[in-house]
Structure formats: structure tokens, C-alpha cells
Write a protein that holds these residues in place. Structure first.
Motif, short mmCIF file in Angstrom:
data_model
loop_
_atom_site.label_atom_id
_atom_site.label_comp_id
_atom_site.label_asym_id
_atom_site.label_seq_id
_atom_site.Cartn_x
_atom_site.Cartn_y
_atom_site.Cartn_z
N ASP A 268 0.81 -1.22 0.00
CA ASP A 268 0.00 0.00 0.00
C ASP A 268 0.85 1.27 0.00
N ASN A 269 2.13 1.15 0.38
CA ASN A 269 2.96 2.33 0.55
C ASN A 269 4.17 2.43 -0.37
N ALA B 53 9.77 -2.47 -4.90
CA ALA B 53 10.38 -2.02 -3.64
C ALA B 53 9.79 -2.79 -2.46
N ALA B 54 8.47 -3.04 -2.49
CA ALA B 54 7.81 -3.76 -1.40
C ALA B 54 8.37 -5.17 -1.29
N LEU C 231 12.08 -5.02 0.00
CA LEU C 231 12.12 -4.63 1.41
C LEU C 231 11.61 -5.76 2.30
N ALA C 232 10.54 -6.42 1.89
CA ALA C 232 9.99 -7.54 2.68
C ALA C 232 11.01 -8.66 2.79
N ILE C 233 11.69 -8.96 1.70
CA ILE C 233 12.71 -10.02 1.72
C ILE C 233 13.86 -9.63 2.65
N ALA C 234 14.28 -8.37 2.60
CA ALA C 234 15.37 -7.90 3.47
C ALA C 234 15.00 -8.07 4.95
N TYR D 74 17.05 1.99 1.54
CA TYR D 74 15.58 2.06 1.52
C TYR D 74 15.13 3.32 2.23
N ASP D 75 13.93 3.76 1.94
CA ASP D 75 13.37 4.93 2.61
C ASP D 75 12.64 4.53 3.88
N TYR D 76 13.01 3.41 4.45
CA TYR D 76 12.38 2.89 5.67
C TYR D 76 13.45 2.52 6.67
N GLN D 77 13.06 2.50 7.93
CA GLN D 77 13.95 2.02 8.99
C GLN D 77 13.10 1.25 9.99
N LEU D 78 13.75 0.41 10.76
CA LEU D 78 13.05 -0.35 11.77
C LEU D 78 12.91 0.50 13.02
N ALA D 79 11.73 0.49 13.62
CA ALA D 79 11.47 1.33 14.80
C ALA D 79 12.30 0.87 16.00
#
Length: 166
Positions: free
Chosen positions: A59-60, A65-66, A69-72, A107-112
Motif C-alpha cells: 500500500d505504501n 520495492a515492497a 524490502l519484505a525479503i530484506a 531504503y526509505d524505511y527504517q526499523l522502529a
């Protein structure tokens, strides 16, 4: 006045850059599923609900990329419980997340959560132990040659006789 204006422009620029560099956070704690099996003295298992993560990413992000990122995250994140056995309802256990730094570089994401972060949960949902009569349904079978053997009982219990003849 010029100094004040320059200071405001610099501060605004710093805030703008700080806002641009912030990455979307993936909260692993929301994705962790805990399961308990057995009765008193049971076992605990932790897993990550990757399907929920994949749905959120779909959704994002772009599909490519999804998936990447999910595999990573799936390959790089390890979740453990301590203790994970000998558990009873009401016990407090620790859930810990471990991963290598840089797992989401690029990636444009990080783990909280940081690697090594943990939180406490209370065990619930284990079955109540049942009393079992281990000798219920057991009988002796006598042979014509004077031998006898145990018949019946539970499959995973070995029954032995002090004598099997005479």
C-alpha cells in the motif's frame, strides 16, 4: 536585523532537511506474533507476520520495492523468546529482536526498534494440565505357554513387568 533573518533562514533550512531525511518506520513489535503450546511447562514461539508487512508495504511502495524490502526484513530479522520452554500461564517472558546494522540501507524505511531491543509479555493461553491415570485401560494377556504381557495403555509410555513367565 540581517543577522536575525539569516539565522531564521538557516534554522528553517535545517528543519526542512531534517524533515526530508526522516524515514518511515516499520514497527516490528506490531508484527510479532507469539504462540504458546502445551500445558503447564509448555513452549513459546515467536514469529513475524510477514504477510501483514507485505500488505502494508504494497500500500505504501512500488511492488518491486515492497518485495525487496519484505525479503530484506524476512531474511535479516531474528526474534527470540527467553525463556521459551517450561512456561506457565502468567509467566513473564522477554521478546528480543536482533538484526545486522544496515539491514535497510538504501531504503526509505527504517526499523522502529534497534537490534537488541526487547520487551516483556505475559504468557497466556496454555492449556490447563489434566490428570491422567497411566494404568487406566491396561490388562494382562495370558499365553498358553504360561507367559503374559501388558495390553492397552498409552502409545508413548513403555510398560514393563517384573516377570513375564510363571
Amino acid at each position: 536585523m540581517k543577522k536575525c533573518m539569516k539565522l531564521l533562514i538557516c534554522a528553517g533550512g535545517a528543519l526542512l532537511l531534517a524533515g526530508c531525511s526522516s524515514k518511515e518506520k516499520i514497527d516490528l513489535e506490531e508484527l510479532i506474533t507469539l504462540e504458546y503450546t502445551g500445558a503447564d511447562g509448555g513452549y513459546g514461539y515467536a514469529s513475524c507476520d510477514y504477510e501483514q508487512l507485505e500488505d502494508w508495504l504494497a500500500d505504501n511502495c512500488s511492488e518491486e520495492a515492497a518485495l525487496s524490502l519484505a525479503i530484506a526484513v524476512e531474511d535479516g530479522v531474528d526474534v527470540s523468546l527467553s525463556p521459551d520452554e517450561g512456561l506457565s500461564n502468567g509467566d513473564e517472558i522477554t521478546v528480543t529482536i536482533l538484526y545486522d546494522d544496515g539491514i535497510l540501507d538504501g531504503y526509505d524505511y527504517q526499523l522502529a526498534q534497534d537490534s537488541g531491543d526487547s520487551w516483556k509479555v505475559t504468557v497466556e493461553g496454555l492449556e490447563e494440565p489434566k490428570k491422567v491415570d497411566l494404568f487406566e485401560g491396561i490388562s494382562l494377556e495370558y499365553g498358553s505357554d504360561g507367559s503374559y504381557a501388558v495390553v492397552g495403555g498409552y502409545d508413548n509410555i513403555t510398560y514393563t513387568l517384573s516377570k513375564d513367565r510363571g
